[in-house]
Design an enzyme around this catalytic site. Structure first.
Site, PDB file in Angstrom:
ATOM      1  N   THR A 175       0.814  -1.219   0.000  1.00 15.24           N
ATOM      2  CA  THR A 175       0.000   0.000   0.000  1.00 15.24           C
ATOM      3  C   THR A 175       0.848   1.271   0.000  1.00 15.24           C
ATOM      4  OG1 THR A 175      -1.776  -1.119   1.120  1.00 15.24           O
ATOM      5  CG2 THR A 175      -1.631   1.233   1.529  1.00 15.24           C
ATOM      6  N   VAL A 204     -12.561  -5.990   1.507  1.00 20.57           N
ATOM      7  CA  VAL A 204     -12.142  -4.615   1.743  1.00 20.57           C
ATOM      8  C   VAL A 204     -11.155  -4.623   2.894  1.00 20.57           C
ATOM      9  CG1 VAL A 204     -12.920  -2.341   2.508  1.00 20.57           C
ATOM     10  CG2 VAL A 204     -14.286  -3.622   0.850  1.00 20.57           C
ATOM     11  N   GLY A 205     -10.031  -3.942   2.711  1.00 17.69           N
ATOM     12  CA  GLY A 205      -9.005  -3.897   3.756  1.00 17.69           C
ATOM     13  C   GLY A 205      -9.130  -2.667   4.625  1.00 17.69           C
TER      14      GLY A 205
HETATM   15  N1  ASP Z   1      -3.243  -2.889   4.309  1.00 19.27           N
HETATM   16  C1  ASP Z   1      -3.507  -3.282   2.957  1.00 19.27           C
HETATM   17  C2  ASP Z   1      -4.734  -4.149   2.915  1.00 19.27           C
HETATM   18  O1  ASP Z   1      -4.898  -4.961   3.804  1.00 19.27           O
HETATM   19  C3  ASP Z   1      -2.356  -3.996   2.325  1.00 19.27           C
HETATM   20  C4  ASP Z   1      -1.036  -3.301   2.443  1.00 19.27           C
HETATM   21  O2  ASP Z   1      -0.856  -2.407   3.253  1.00 19.27           O
HETATM   22  O3  ASP Z   1      -0.132  -3.607   1.702  1.00 19.27           O
HETATM   23  O4  ASP Z   1      -5.483  -4.062   1.997  1.00 19.27           O
END
Ligand code: ASP
Length: 305
Positions: A175, A204-205
């Site tokens: 991210t 959804v994250g």
């Molecule tokens: N936090 C993001 C998610 O879970 C992934 C990431 O940070 O790379 O969608």
């Protein structure tokens, strides 16, 4: 816990921190040689820096930095987003300003820049979160749209194949995000992602959930997170850091350390956070081995790969 304070030579803005994901090893976060990531981070810092020097708002600066990372196919956001287990790109993004306004999109499929769409939710609707905004909304908000294939790169397709064939458990992250303080002292955050490699369609994250992966308040800090999203959601990590500061009187470093200990380490989860306070304290911290990040403190800029 690894942490770095961005050195300051003056109080107040301008100040900008960015990240390009956290993970077990830099070699696993990177799809290509590290110098390309360094350049991508430097370009994003430059985009945010230019906005701040023009006198634009912290929100403008974080959006400019995140757009640069979304447009860069190396990072897991916008073009080059991680793919779902069906090979599609579904992107989440959020923005928030220190005065408490927020906007977000989840499972976005058409918006060239999900972070700009998140800002449109904040500025052009009465809502905070829109799931899978359609083509009509994109047009109403004046968004640049792209066909779904635009987001899918050969690197990400190969990576998905490896993960689905269990030849590779990582990298699943990457991210991007930014936090900034402008010349007037206002703060903002922005975060954008393609999610976890091989995630279920519709998952959804934390990134698009205000308080989980993104949070800003002038009473505490502007915060953008990356890492294993389910743990960040269950620990409401970004807001937990801010709450320790606001209600518990902790300083940023202590608040972040305690949240990581109690909400992430306890769950065996890893990730990273960038944060800055209205008084100008700035921190890049992660409990993962690697984190791609950078800062501009109004004077010098540095990237970490
Ligand atoms: N936090 C993001 C998610 O879970 C992934 C990431 O940070 O790379 O969608």
């Amino acid at each position: 816990m690894y942490s770095r304070n961005a050195p300051r030579n003056r109080p107040g803005g301008p100040l900008l921190l960015i990240h390009g994901g956290a993970g077990p090893r830099a070699t696993e976060l990177a799809l290509q040689a590290s110098q390309h990531y360094e350049k991508g981070l430097a370009d994003a810092i430059e985009a945010g820096r230019a906005a701040l020097l023009e006198g634009e708002s912290a929100l403008d600066a974080v959006c400019a930095a995140v757009v640069a990372l979304e447009d860069n196919p190396l990072f897991n956001a916008g073009r080059g987003a991680s793919l779902t287990d069906c090979g599609t790109a579904e992107m989440d993004a959020a923005v928030m300003t220190g005065d408490g306004h927020a906007g977000a999109v989840a499972a976005s499929r058409f918006m060239r820049n999900p972070v700009v769409a998140a800002r449109a939710v904040m500025e052009q609707t009465d809502h905070v979160l829109v799931v899978d905004p359609g083509i009509d909304l994109a047009d109403r908000w004046g968004m640049q749209r792209e066909p779904t294939e635009y987001f899918i790169t050969a690197h990400r397709m190969r990576q998905l194949e490896e993960v689905l064939a269990h030849r590779q458990s990582a990298p699943r992250c990457g991210t991007v995000g930014a936090v900034a303080m402008d010349l007037a002292g206002s703060i903002a955050c922005a975060t954008s992602t393609g999610g976890m490699v091989g995630q279920a369609v519709g998952r959804v994250g934390d990134t698009g959930l205000i308080g989980a992966g993104s949070f800003a308040s002038e009473h505490s800090a502007a915060i953008s997170c990356t890492g294993e999203g389910e743990a960040f959601i269950q620990g409401v990590v970004a807001h937990d850091i801010a709450a320790r500061m606001r209600y518990g009187g902790s300083d940023l470093t202590v608040a972040l350390r305690d949240t990581y200990q109690q909400e992430l380490n306890r769950r065996g989860a890893t990730g990273g956070t960038i944060a800055l306070t209205p008084s100008g304290q700035a921190l890049i911290a992660h409990n993962s081995k690697a984190m791609f990040a950078g800062y501009w403190d109004g004077d010098q800029a540095e990237t970490f790969v």
